[in-house]
Design an enzyme around this catalytic site. Structure first.
Site, mmCIF file in Angstrom:
data_model
loop_
_atom_site.group_PDB
_atom_site.id
_atom_site.type_symbol
_atom_site.label_atom_id
_atom_site.label_comp_id
_atom_site.label_asym_id
_atom_site.label_seq_id
_atom_site.Cartn_x
_atom_site.Cartn_y
_atom_site.Cartn_z
ATOM 1 N N TYR A 63 0.821 -1.209 0.000
ATOM 2 C CA TYR A 63 0.000 0.000 0.000
ATOM 3 C C TYR A 63 0.858 1.264 0.000
ATOM 4 O O TYR A 63 0.423 2.312 -0.467
ATOM 5 C CB TYR A 63 -0.900 0.043 1.239
ATOM 6 N N LYS B 215 3.417 -15.523 2.871
ATOM 7 C CA LYS B 215 3.638 -16.274 1.634
ATOM 8 C C LYS B 215 5.152 -16.484 1.552
ATOM 9 O O LYS B 215 5.825 -16.073 0.602
ATOM 10 C CB LYS B 215 3.085 -15.457 0.449
ATOM 11 N N ASP C 192 -2.737 -18.370 1.073
ATOM 12 C CA ASP C 192 -3.725 -19.077 0.240
ATOM 13 C C ASP C 192 -4.412 -20.195 1.041
ATOM 14 O O ASP C 192 -5.625 -20.400 0.934
ATOM 15 C CB ASP C 192 -3.086 -19.619 -1.055
ATOM 16 N N ASP D 238 -6.196 -7.058 4.136
ATOM 17 C CA ASP D 238 -7.338 -6.417 3.475
ATOM 18 C C ASP D 238 -8.264 -7.491 2.907
ATOM 19 O O ASP D 238 -9.479 -7.469 3.103
ATOM 20 C CB ASP D 238 -6.831 -5.493 2.366
ATOM 21 N N ASP E 276 -12.139 -9.054 4.582
ATOM 22 C CA ASP E 276 -13.419 -9.034 3.859
ATOM 23 C C ASP E 276 -14.016 -10.437 3.844
ATOM 24 O O ASP E 276 -15.216 -10.625 4.054
ATOM 25 C CB ASP E 276 -13.232 -8.557 2.407
HETATM 26 C C1 IPM Z 1 -10.376 -1.196 3.943
HETATM 27 C C2 IPM Z 1 -10.634 -0.617 2.567
HETATM 28 C C3 IPM Z 1 -9.460 0.278 2.189
HETATM 29 C C4 IPM Z 1 -8.223 -0.579 2.167
HETATM 30 C C5 IPM Z 1 -9.637 1.023 0.854
HETATM 31 C C6 IPM Z 1 -10.920 1.812 0.817
HETATM 32 C C7 IPM Z 1 -8.444 1.893 0.552
HETATM 33 O O1 IPM Z 1 -10.839 -1.610 1.622
HETATM 34 O O2 IPM Z 1 -10.334 -0.413 4.904
HETATM 35 O O3 IPM Z 1 -10.217 -2.405 4.058
HETATM 36 O O4 IPM Z 1 -7.928 -1.218 1.146
HETATM 37 O O5 IPM Z 1 -7.513 -0.601 3.172
HETATM 38 MN MN MN Z 2 -10.754 -3.621 2.463
#
Ligand code: IPM
Ligand code: MN
Length: 364
Positions: free
Chosen positions: A142, A189, A221, A245, A249
């Site tokens: 990032y 990884k 993975d 990240d 999710d």
């Molecule tokens: C999160 C979001 C952010 C990230 C984006 C919006 C930049 O997806 O907070 O997980 O990738 O960190």
């Molecule tokens: Mn995210």
């Protein structure tokens, strides 16, 4: 106690969900005799529109001066399909993380008894799931060197970590594990990436300082797979920024709705609390978004930023009660009545104020 909280609603559904958390926090403060001073700050697309910067200096100062930050969401569809936009709302989020030194993002995943059947996974797979993904937030790909070469025909992003960056994140992971089930999984990884080998080496060196913690090392993975097979087998997972990240999710839907999971970002300066979900622009202004992740983030705020555990527990108890009694927004209502975002907020705040208190439905 005096609670100075910076309020950064941001974009999309941010203002609506944050608005409900404010109702609940104010109700809790009144009940326990605290005084909350809210200071509003601009972020995201809203800040670009107003001052041309998604994380203006004035907002940064508000955050630095506060004891905690309550944040909604950032992002606007206007920018999503425009890769050439000179400033983007998300840059504000990254700038905020970097400038506040928020190197650790704490993203829990747990299940709610009344919602187990809302999960895309089978009940027997997810029952008992209670894990924390600790995502490194201010390093890695990032923030590494990036660019184009060969007349723009080649693009690159680099993932860089220092031993100290890994150490400070891993130390938090070990400490968290010590307060929980004493299991730590280092997700990397290392079979391919040099930066992952540095992670593994650093965590291995730290094992001797936490002899009670059982440490495992797993490739990202394989973790992606095991998170849907046996999420309850994990306790604390530590990982670098991009892996974190993606995995958070994935983990967030285990509970049944993305609108449920809170998070905390901690580091050098003021800690920040926010829902895991994004700005959900399709729902903005419709009063339909689920405010519970933000309300639960406010519970984390009471506990982590101020050490106010009883207040946090009361918030969790009223949230559990709203789920059990079906006072929920349309994402969770199935064929029952769907309540508006603001109605759920009003209901939660009213429950907080009940003099007799709430008998908590246990989280598991
Ligand atoms: C999160 C979001 C952010 C990230 C984006 C919006 C930049 O997806 O907070 O997980 O990738 O960190
Ligand atoms: Mn995210």
């Amino acid at each position: 106690m005096e609670l100075n909280i910076a309020l950064l609603p941001g974009d999309g559904i941010g203002p609506e969900v944050v608005g409900q958390a404010v109702k609940v926090v104010d109700a809790v403060a009144e009940k326990f005799g605290h005084r909350v001073n809210w200071t509003f700050g601009l972020t995201g697309a809203a800040a670009i529109d107003a001052v041309g910067d998604p994380y203006p200096e004035s907002t940064h100062e508000i955050c630095l001066a506060a004891d905690a930050v309550l944040f909604g969401a950032i992002g606007h569809p206007r920018y999503d399909n425009d890769p050439k936009a000179p400033v983007r709302p998300e840059q504000g989020l990254l700038k905020m993380r970097k400038q506040l030194g928020l190197f650790a993002n704490v993203r829990p995943t747990f299940t709610f008894p009344s919602l187990i059947d809302n999960s895309p996974l089978k009940r027997e797979r997810i029952e008992g799931t209670d894990l924390i993904i600790l995502r490194e937030l201010t390093g890695g790909i990032y923030f590494g060197e990036r660019g184009r070469k060969d007349n723009g025909e080649t693009a690159f992003d680099t993932c860089t970590y220092t031993r100290d960056e890994v150490k400070r994140l891993a130390k938090l992971g070990f400490e968290m594990a010590m307060n929980r089930r004493k299991k730590l999984c280092c997700v990397d990884k290392a079979n391919v990436l040099e930066s992952s080998r540095l992670w593994r080496e650093t965590v291995q060196d730290m094992e001797k300082d936490f002899p009670e913690v059982e440490v495992s090392y797993e490739f990202v993975d394989a973790v992606a797979m095991r998170l849907v097979q046996w999420p309850s087998s994990y306790d604390v997972l530590i990982t670098e920024n991009l892996f974190g990240d993606i995995l958070t999710d994935e983990a967030s839907v285990i509970s049944g709705s993305m609108g449920l999971m809170p998070s905390a970002s901690i580091g050098v300066h003021t800690s920040l609390f926010e829902p895991i979900h994004g700005s959900y622009p399709q729902a903005a202004g419709k009063d339909i978004a689920n405010p519970l992740a933000t309300v639960l983030s406010a519970a984390m705020l009471f506990e982590d930023a101020f050490g106010l555990k009883e207040e946090a527990e009361l918030i969790r108890a009223v949230v559990n009660k709203s789920l059990a009694e079906g006072i929920v927004t349309e994402d969770l209502a199935a064929n029952n009545k769907a309540y508006k975002t603001s109605e759920v907020g009003d209901w939660l705040a009213a429950q907080v104020k009940l003099p007799e208190g709430i008998t908590a439905t246990p989280a598991q």
